[in-house]
Structures are given as structure tokens and as C-alpha cells.
Design a protein around this motif. Structure first.
Motif, PDB file in Angstrom:
ATOM      1  N   UNK A 100       0.829  -1.206   0.000  1.00  0.00           N
ATOM      2  CA  UNK A 100       0.000   0.000   0.000  1.00  0.00           C
ATOM      3  C   UNK A 100       0.864   1.258   0.000  1.00  0.00           C
ATOM      4  N   UNK A 101       1.933   1.258   0.839  1.00  0.00           N
ATOM      5  CA  UNK A 101       2.842   2.406   0.852  1.00  0.00           C
ATOM      6  C   UNK A 101       3.523   2.621  -0.480  1.00  0.00           C
ATOM      7  N   UNK A 102       3.845   1.524  -1.176  1.00  0.00           N
ATOM      8  CA  UNK A 102       4.465   1.646  -2.499  1.00  0.00           C
ATOM      9  C   UNK A 102       3.514   2.282  -3.496  1.00  0.00           C
ATOM     10  N   UNK A 103       2.249   1.878  -3.444  1.00  0.00           N
ATOM     11  CA  UNK A 103       1.258   2.469  -4.355  1.00  0.00           C
ATOM     12  C   UNK A 103       1.054   3.954  -4.064  1.00  0.00           C
ATOM     13  N   UNK A 104       1.035   4.314  -2.782  1.00  0.00           N
ATOM     14  CA  UNK A 104       0.898   5.725  -2.422  1.00  0.00           C
ATOM     15  C   UNK A 104       2.088   6.530  -2.943  1.00  0.00           C
ATOM     16  N   UNK A 105       3.286   5.999  -2.744  1.00  0.00           N
ATOM     17  CA  UNK A 105       4.486   6.680  -3.236  1.00  0.00           C
ATOM     18  C   UNK A 105       4.447   6.810  -4.756  1.00  0.00           C
ATOM     19  N   UNK A 106       4.046   5.733  -5.433  1.00  0.00           N
ATOM     20  CA  UNK A 106       3.982   5.777  -6.899  1.00  0.00           C
ATOM     21  C   UNK A 106       2.974   6.807  -7.374  1.00  0.00           C
ATOM     22  N   UNK A 107       1.844   6.922  -6.668  1.00  0.00           N
ATOM     23  CA  UNK A 107       0.862   7.935  -7.049  1.00  0.00           C
ATOM     24  C   UNK A 107       1.402   9.346  -6.909  1.00  0.00           C
ATOM     25  N   UNK A 108       2.105   9.626  -5.785  1.00  0.00           N
ATOM     26  CA  UNK A 108       2.712  10.947  -5.611  1.00  0.00           C
ATOM     27  C   UNK A 108       3.756  11.221  -6.689  1.00  0.00           C
ATOM     28  N   UNK A 109       4.560  10.197  -7.015  1.00  0.00           N
ATOM     29  CA  UNK A 109       5.614  10.377  -8.019  1.00  0.00           C
ATOM     30  C   UNK A 109       5.022  10.638  -9.394  1.00  0.00           C
ATOM     31  N   UNK A 110       3.997   9.887  -9.767  1.00  0.00           N
ATOM     32  CA  UNK A 110       3.372  10.097 -11.079  1.00  0.00           C
ATOM     33  C   UNK A 110       2.694  11.464 -11.152  1.00  0.00           C
ATOM     34  N   UNK A 111       2.100  11.903 -10.052  1.00  0.00           N
ATOM     35  CA  UNK A 111       1.488  13.239 -10.044  1.00  0.00           C
ATOM     36  C   UNK A 111       2.538  14.325 -10.240  1.00  0.00           C
ATOM     37  N   UNK A 112       3.667  14.199  -9.527  1.00  0.00           N
ATOM     38  CA  UNK A 112       4.742  15.180  -9.703  1.00  0.00           C
ATOM     39  C   UNK A 112       5.308  15.135 -11.109  1.00  0.00           C
ATOM     40  N   UNK A 113       5.428  13.927 -11.667  1.00  0.00           N
ATOM     41  CA  UNK A 113       5.938  13.795 -13.037  1.00  0.00           C
ATOM     42  C   UNK A 113       4.979  14.418 -14.048  1.00  0.00           C
ATOM     43  N   UNK A 114       3.678  14.227 -13.833  1.00  0.00           N
ATOM     44  CA  UNK A 114       2.694  14.816 -14.742  1.00  0.00           C
ATOM     45  C   UNK A 114       2.721  16.346 -14.664  1.00  0.00           C
ATOM     46  N   UNK A 115       2.822  16.896 -13.455  1.00  0.00           N
ATOM     47  CA  UNK A 115       2.872  18.357 -13.323  1.00  0.00           C
ATOM     48  C   UNK A 115       4.129  18.926 -13.981  1.00  0.00           C
ATOM     49  N   UNK A 116       5.240  18.226 -13.836  1.00  0.00           N
ATOM     50  CA  UNK A 116       6.486  18.709 -14.433  1.00  0.00           C
ATOM     51  C   UNK A 116       6.460  18.568 -15.949  1.00  0.00           C
ATOM     52  N   UNK A 117       5.750  17.563 -16.452  1.00  0.00           N
ATOM     53  CA  UNK A 117       5.638  17.404 -17.905  1.00  0.00           C
ATOM     54  C   UNK A 117       4.777  18.496 -18.509  1.00  0.00           C
ATOM     55  N   UNK A 118       3.693  18.829 -17.825  1.00  0.00           N
ATOM     56  CA  UNK A 118       2.821  19.910 -18.318  1.00  0.00           C
ATOM     57  C   UNK A 118       3.525  21.253 -18.231  1.00  0.00           C
ATOM     58  N   UNK A 119       4.260  21.483 -17.160  1.00  0.00           N
ATOM     59  CA  UNK A 119       4.961  22.751 -16.972  1.00  0.00           C
ATOM     60  C   UNK A 119       6.435  22.459 -16.690  1.00  0.00           C
ATOM     61  N   UNK A 120       7.280  22.383 -17.722  1.00  0.00           N
ATOM     62  CA  UNK A 120       8.701  22.043 -17.520  1.00  0.00           C
ATOM     63  C   UNK A 120       9.454  23.029 -16.641  1.00  0.00           C
ATOM     64  N   UNK A 121       8.901  24.221 -16.426  1.00  0.00           N
ATOM     65  CA  UNK A 121       9.584  25.187 -15.568  1.00  0.00           C
ATOM     66  C   UNK A 121       9.620  24.735 -14.106  1.00  0.00           C
TER      67      UNK A 121
END
Length: 371
Positions: A126-147
């Protein structure tokens, strides 16, 4: 002005009375409690006059109770209300008997241990899935806004995880290639097929050992480093401070490490491939008298670049797994050094296990695809 704890024994109304004075505190107590116990040793029913006590804390109250023992009765104590309340609290505390911990034995202990292990496995998943969700969210935000990407730490981490790891990766794979060449030359010479040592070296180094050795070294080097760095920040509450200031720790700490390994592992895999082939070529040249030109030509004609691309295709997955495991274990560190040590150890062990498992999965996939 602090006065040391003291007492006097007097006769009041025909009964021995202990008149206490001074500060019955941890600082002013000294040996007053021991002297009081010795003075009351032969006294049956003394009266305790505590009105003259200036200050009293739990240490002083415990010293009075220990000196009085069973002879202390509530009706024989004269004191201010706060001192009486303190004596009651300390008396109630010292009356509590510790309950012995009964450890279950036999089958019950085994079942409890298995149950805790299964529960821990699900909690870890469960902790791994939570971490993966946070990481994918941060990756998506950085992809949309590379700044939002912090390029300065990414470049610095690329140097630490990539350039600084080149010597150890090249040295290790050089000797791995040399060992494979030596074993192949000794075994294939018995069948008169020593020339096939070149294919053995090329396929094993380019397809498996280059990425496998690189990933295992980075698991011990970078995953442990990531877990220790983030874990120490977690212990010092720096991550909590970042969240209070509105900074996402996954964007500031995890994503740069993820990107750094993603950029550097292909380069390290290429360096490992060259070093392994050089090590194998030198051994073949010395043992079998096959020139480096012949070695290179046979690699080009009979091995080809397909095996190299097969090995290189594993690099992004290995990089993602190593960075994710190291950072996730760092995020799980508690507030003590022991937790930090456990998490750093877990980061290395989990990363190496995941690397071997992923390599086996890739081997099965490419075997089914006949690549």
C-alpha cells in the motif's frame, strides 16, 4: 535562595515528629532522604510535619515516602495541600506493579510472526502504491509545466550518480568480461571450439552483464545514498518544513533523483559494455592468441548490435526501480537513527532483488519474442 533539604526529630504531644525544612527537590536533596530513613529506622509511628518545606518535587516526595516506608499514614502528615497532592501522586505511581510480558511460544508464536509478516507485506504494498501515485502526479505536473523541473539538482545528481560511478562500473565489468573470457577459453578449448569464446563474451557482456552489473552497483551506491539523504531530512523535519512552505517534496527531492538515474544509466551501460569487451578481448588475445582486430570483426559479424540494444532496453526500467526504491525508503524513515539504518539496508536489498527479478522477466519476454 535555594536551601538544602533538612529535617529534625522532636517530641510533640508525646509522639516523635519529623519536621522537614528546605527544598526537597532533585537539586537540594543530596543525602537528606538517606539520613531521614536512618533516623526513622527505630521509630514506630512518627508524625511528619512538612509545613516548613519550601519547594518539593517528585524526587523529594519519593525520598520522603521511601524513608517513611509503611509508617506513613495520611492522618499523621501535616503539609500544604499541594505537597499532600504530590505525595499522593507519587505514592500511587510507586504502587503500580509492572505486568510481566508473556511471550507466546510454539505454534502460536509462529502464526503471529507469519501474520505480522503478511500484514507488513500488504502495508508495504500500500505504501508503495501511495508513493507511486505521488511520483506520477509530480511527473505529470512537471511534464505539463517544464519550468517546475529543478535542473540544478538534476545536473548535480547526474554527476554524482553517473560520472562518479564510471570508474567502479568500468573496473567491475572489465574483470567480469575477463573472467567470462577465461572460463570460455578453458572450456571451449577442450572441444576445439575456442574461437567461439568471442561470441560467448559478446553476448554475455552486451546482453546481460553490462546492465546487470551497472544496476547492482547503483543499487548499492545510489539507492542507499538516496535513502540516507532523504531519511536524514525526514529525521530533521526538513521535509515537514518544505510542506509547510508549500514545496512538494516529491518535486524537489524525488523527481530530480529519478531523472538523474534515468539519464545516466544508459551512459553507464555503454561504458560497462566497452569495458567488458575490452577485458574479454585482452584475455582472448593473451590466452588464445586471437588479435583484437579478429575479436572486433567477429563481434561485428556474428554477434551484432541487437544484443546491445536488448541490454540497453532494460536501463530505463532499472533506473526507475532503483530511484523509486531508494527515495521511497528514505520517505519512510522515522525519527530515530535505528530506523534510518533499517531503511538504508532495506533500500539496497529491495533494489538488488528487484533488479534480478526484472532481468529474469526481460529474459523470459525476449525468449518468447525470439530476440
Amino acid at each position: 535562595m535555594a536551601l538544602p533539604a533538612d529535617f529534625t526529630l522532636v517530641e510533640q504531644d508525646g509522639r516523635p515528629t519529623a519536621v522537614l525544612s528546605g527544598d526537597w527537590t532533585a537539586r537540594g536533596l543530596f543525602d537528606a532522604g538517606i539520613r531521614l530513613a536512618d533516623a526513622l529506622e527505630k521509630t514506630e509511628t512518627p508524625v511528619f510535619d512538612l509545613v516548613g518545606i519550601n519547594r518539593c518535587d517528585t524526587a523529594g516526595a519519593y525520598a520522603i515516602l521511601r524513608a517513611a516506608g509503611d509508617r506513613l499514614k495520611p492522618e499523621d502528615v501535616k503539609a500544604r495541600r499541594e505537597v499532600l497532592r504530590l505525595l499522593e501522586l507519587v505514592f500511587a505511581a510507586i504502587q503500580v506493579q509492572p505486568e510481566p510480558t508473556v511471550r507466546p511460544g510454539g505454534v502460536r508464536a509462529l502464526l503471529e510472526r507469519i501474520g505480522r509478516g503478511v500484514f507488513g507485506l500488504f502495508a508495504d504494498g500500500y505504501g508503495t502504491l501511495v508513493f507511486l501515485g505521488h511520483l506520477l502526479s509530480a511527473l505529470a505536473r512537471s511534464t505539463v509545466d517544464p519550468r517546475r523541473i529543478r535542473w540544478a539538482p538534476v545536473i548535480a545528481l547526474c554527476e554524482r550518480a553517473g560520472l562518479d560511478a564510471m570508474p567502479i562500473v568500468a573496473t567491475t565489468t572489465f574483470f567480469i568480461g575477463a573472467v567470462v573470457a577465461l572460463l570460455g577459453a578453458n572450456m571451449l578449448t577442450d572441444f576445439g571450439a575456442q574461437v567461439y569464446s568471442v561470441e560467448l563474451i559478446g553476448i554475455s557482456v552486451m546482453r546481460e552483464f553490462n546492465i546487470l552489473i551497472t544496476a547492482i552497483l547503483l543499487a548499492g551506491r545510489s539507492a542507499s545514498s538516496f535513502a540516507a539523504e532523504i531519511g536524514s531530512m525526514k529525521m530533521n523535519q526538513e521535509i515537514d518544513a518544505m510542506q509547510v512552505m508549500g514545496v512538494d517534496p516529491y518535486e524537489a527531492l524525488v523527481l530530480p533523483r529519478f531523472a538523474a538515474l534515468l539519464f545516466t544509466i544508459p551512459l553507464l551501460t555503454f561504458v560497462a559494455t566497452i569495458a567488458g569487451l575490452v577485458g574479454g578481448a585482452i584475455v582472448v588475445w593473451i590466452v588464445l592468441d586471437l588479435s583484437p582486430t579478429f575479436f572486433l570483426q567477429r563481434i561485428v559479424d556474428y554477434v551484432g548490435a541487437t544484443h546491445f540494444w536488448v541490454g540497453l532496453s532494460k536501463a530505463p526500467v532499472m533506473a526507475a526501480v532503483i530511484a523509486a526504491i531508494g527515495c521511497r525508503q528514505g520517505m519512510e524513515v522515522g525519527q530515530d537513527v535505528e530506523a534510518l539504518g533499517r531503511r538504508v539496508t532495506a533500500a539496497v536489498v529491495h533494489a538488488i532483488f528487484a533488479i534480478i527479478l526484472i532481468d529474469a522477466v526481460f529474459a523470459l519476454i525476449y525468449m518468447e519474442l525470439d530476440i
